[in-house]
Enzyme design. Sequence first.
Site, short mmCIF file in Angstrom:
data_model
loop_
_atom_site.label_atom_id
_atom_site.label_comp_id
_atom_site.label_asym_id
_atom_site.label_seq_id
_atom_site.Cartn_x
_atom_site.Cartn_y
_atom_site.Cartn_z
CG ASP A 39 -2.07 0.96 1.09
OD1 ASP A 39 -3.22 0.51 0.99
OD2 ASP A 39 -1.82 2.20 1.08
CB ILE A 40 0.82 4.24 -2.19
CG1 ILE A 40 1.92 5.14 -2.72
CG2 ILE A 40 -0.46 5.02 -1.88
CD1 ILE A 40 1.61 5.74 -4.08
CG ASN A 96 -12.34 -0.77 3.69
OD1 ASN A 96 -12.66 -1.32 4.74
ND2 ASN A 96 -11.20 -0.11 3.54
CB VAL A 105 -9.12 1.84 -5.09
CG1 VAL A 105 -8.79 1.27 -6.47
CG2 VAL A 105 -8.12 2.94 -4.71
CG HIS A 109 -8.51 -3.16 -2.52
ND1 HIS A 109 -9.43 -2.49 -3.29
CD2 HIS A 109 -8.37 -2.44 -1.38
CE1 HIS A 109 -9.83 -1.40 -2.66
NE2 HIS A 109 -9.21 -1.35 -1.49
CG HIS A 111 -6.92 -2.92 2.99
ND1 HIS A 111 -6.18 -1.77 2.80
CD2 HIS A 111 -8.13 -2.68 2.43
CE1 HIS A 111 -6.92 -0.88 2.15
NE2 HIS A 111 -8.11 -1.41 1.90
P1 AMP Z 1 -9.70 1.33 0.09
O1 AMP Z 1 -9.75 2.72 0.69
O2 AMP Z 1 -10.16 0.25 1.01
O3 AMP Z 1 -10.41 1.32 -1.25
O4 AMP Z 1 -8.18 1.02 -0.17
C1 AMP Z 1 -7.45 1.61 -1.19
C2 AMP Z 1 -6.01 1.60 -0.77
O5 AMP Z 1 -5.22 1.84 -1.92
C3 AMP Z 1 -5.63 2.69 0.26
O6 AMP Z 1 -5.12 2.06 1.43
C4 AMP Z 1 -4.56 3.51 -0.47
O7 AMP Z 1 -3.53 3.94 0.38
C5 AMP Z 1 -4.07 2.53 -1.52
N1 AMP Z 1 -3.51 3.12 -2.73
C6 AMP Z 1 -3.98 4.18 -3.43
N2 AMP Z 1 -3.21 4.41 -4.50
C7 AMP Z 1 -2.22 3.47 -4.48
C8 AMP Z 1 -1.10 3.19 -5.32
N3 AMP Z 1 -0.83 3.91 -6.42
N4 AMP Z 1 -0.30 2.16 -4.99
C9 AMP Z 1 -0.55 1.43 -3.88
N5 AMP Z 1 -1.59 1.64 -3.06
C10 AMP Z 1 -2.42 2.65 -3.34
#
Ligand code: AMP
Length: 123
Positions: A39-40, A96, A105, A109, A111
């Site tokens: 995760d970024i 989520n 996003v 996915h 986590h």
């Molecule tokens: P969610 O909020 O459950 O949809 O999780 C989306 C996750 O994607 C968040 O924890 C972000 O920090 C992560 N995220 C967003 N952009 C990127 C990226 N380019 N590379 C890796 N993780 C990302």
Amino acid sequence: MPTDADRSPRSDCLFCRIARGELPSQVVVDDEDLMAFHDIAPRSPTHILIIPRAHIPSAADLTEDDGPLLGRLFATAARIAREQGIADAGYRIVSNVGRWGGQTVDHLHLHLMGGRAFSWPPG
Ligand code: AMP
Ligand code: ZN
């Protein structure tokens, strides 16, 4: 029932673009039908995302036919947890769904979070 076409890569989807290598990521697992990357913006010492390559918007879009894919996603999470050394202490797997669920996003996915204790219920 979703068709394959519904799940084809989308150019407007962040995680589809990561899965296709169009955007950079810190790859942990790169398999035929799934991948995992860091995760970024990690919220725990270990914070890895596991995604199907197919564009599935969220867990709400899964069907019974997705059982094998889901099994691979969770088995991969468990394997990564062992490899990252967080398995013995325990860890959390979260997916989520939607706005109130905290999804930002719209590509399914998991986590995989570990390296610290988590409270329950989540905030
Ligand atoms: P969610 O909020 O459950 O949809 O999780 C989306 C996750 O994607 C968040 O924890 C972000 O920090 C992560 N995220 C967003 N952009 C990127 C990226 N380019 N590379 C890796 N993780 C990302
Ligand atoms: Zn996608």
